[in-house]
Write a protein that holds these residues in place. Structure first.
Motif: not given
Length: 471
Positions: A55-62, A68-71, A80-89
């Protein structure tokens, strides 16, 4: 083959994702454009796609929790799931396989393997994956010889090309965009499949088509993509106003140039001097009024009378149909198309200052862009003619500069305002105010009065008497 990721600026991030996947009994791979650009040593994109067999969603949450508890933005419909981390998507998706219906490019999706996921990719160079799994970290997984195609600069589809393009016709535009931007050649069978499936482009939203088209327009040499679009008939299905310019007619031994191929030269010429998308669009559309205005006149030859004016009017309908912005960008393109022949008409010792003032007034802050367009419009291969045209433009620019310094009419603001006219004659807002302001503007442009407050006031008083108004 292993890819050494230790020097990659995102190495620490990749190790964190690897560790999280291991702890959650999941596989994880980097896929798509990031891998392609890494191997091509291009500037790394800011979006990175990760595929897992689970599961991409479960991996993204982990991963989000570990970083650092990112949204985590979740898109359940697409898994699908997306995380904004520093200057990356960072986008995470479960490996999937797809099936398509005849009338939609939106697939039915079901769970699959990494191999299934690589098969559904558009091109072999985008079907590459790098493992982030502990047991084979950095291994390149390349089932369709994408690395070899990359080295040979060939665009090839992982599966049968006609099916690939029929399933998702936007891939036809993407193929041409990659050919234009990356300087790749579309493999012969793939190019034939685009011709075969070109009609399918009609099921793709115009917004998505224009995203790809504008990337072609912003490439180093846009004609590469535009020629491929013409060859595959995609261009006539999207912008028939351009392909209508194709061809040379002959009457009584007189011919005209092929305005389509001329246009492509103009776009390439202007692209050497500007990165402005909308100035490049102005170059693309500067002659679209020529097809409907083309006429053969005895003893004169071929004429395209009023093509700039008609072309500028065509821009709005074209932008509306193509779902391009209808605000300032469209108005700018309209203005450039309408004025595209004006500087050429001023190449004459007898040109009056009023004609120069009018060009300054009409072009305003876009005068330099207009000259860039006009210079790009010189496509003659005759070196002496090119030099002559260049000197002519320099001459007009010099004359305009002299008039501008003297009369200050660029970005013209009337020296007397509507409020001042109302106060002068004790008037309320009405048509007389507009008439008088227009008369002042015309008098300045014609050189009857200077661009001066006192002269404008005296002129208004005189003109007002003719309208029956008294101070």
């Amino acid at each position: 083959m292993k890819i050494n990721l230790t020097q990659n600026k995102n190495f620490k991030l990749f190790k964190i994702i690897s560790k999280v996947a291991q702890e959650n009994n999941q596989t994880v791979y980097i896929v798509g454009g990031y891998v392609r650009d890494l191997l091509m040593q291009r500037k790394a994109p800011t979006d990175i796609d990760f595929v897992t067999d689970q599961s991409g969603i479960e991996l993204a949450k982990a991963v989000g929790k570990e970083l650092g508890d990112l949204k985590v933005s979740v898109f359940k419909t697409y898994g699908t799931a997306m995380i904004k981390y520093q200057d990356l998507d960072l986008e995470f998706v479960g490996a999937r396989k797809e099936s398509y219906s005849e009338d939609s490019r939106k697939p039915a999706v079901e769970t699959g393997t990494l191999e299934d996921d690589q098969k559904r990719r558009d091109f072999t160079v985008n079907a590459l994956a790098i493992s982030l799994n502990e047991e084979n970290f950095g291994e390149l997984i390349d089932p369709f010889n994408g690395r070899e195609d990359m080295q040979n600069k060939i665009l090839r589809t992982p599966l049968e090309p006609a099916q690939t393009y029929s399933d998702d016709p936007l891939r036809m535009m993407r193929a041409i965009r990659f050919a234009s931007v990356l300087h790749f050649e579309i493999e012969k069978n793939s190019l034939e499949a685009i011709k075969q499936e070109a009609e399918r482009i009609k099921i793709v939203s115009m917004e998505r088509i224009m995203v790809e088209f504008n990337k072609i327009m912003l490439s180093e040499k846009p004609s590469v993509g535009l020629k491929l679009m013409e060859e595959t008939t995609l261009l006539e299905k999207i912008i028939p106003e351009l392909t209508a310019l194709k061809g040379i007619e002959e009457v009584e031994g007189q011919t005209h140039k092929d305005n389509f191929w001329h246009t492509l030269e103009v776009v390439d010429n202007i692209s050497k001097n500007t990165d402005s998308l909308w100035l490049r669009w102005a170059a693309l559309l500067h002659d679209i009024g020529k097809a409907p205005t083309k006429k053969f006149v005895e003893k004169i030859g071929w004429t395209f009378h009023g093509h700039e004016f008609l072309g500028s009017k065509m821009v709005k309908n074209l932008f509306t149909r193509l779902k391009l912005p209808l605000g300032p960008d469209m108005k700018y393109v309209q203005k450039m198309v309408k004025l595209s022949s004006r500087p050429i008409a001023l190449i004459d010792d007898g040109t009056s200052d009023s004609a120069l003032r009018r060009l300054l007034f009409d072009a305003g802050e876009d005068l330099e862009d207009l000259f860039t367009l006009c210079k790009a419009d010189i496509t003659t291969k005759n070196a002496s003619k090119q030099e002559k045209f260049k000197k002519n433009f320099e001459y007009v620019a010099k004359k305009i500069k002299e008039v501008e310094e003297k009369d200050q009419v660029r970005n013209f603001q009337p020296p007397i305002s509507g409020e001042e006219i109302m106060e002068l004659f004790n008037l309320k807002p009405g048509r007389e105010i507009g008439i008088l302001k227009e008369k002042v503007k015309e008098a300045i442009l014609e050189g009857i009065i200077a661009n001066d407050k006192d002269e404008a006031r005296n002129f208004v008083i005189k003109e007002a008497k003719l309208l029956g108004l008294e101070v």
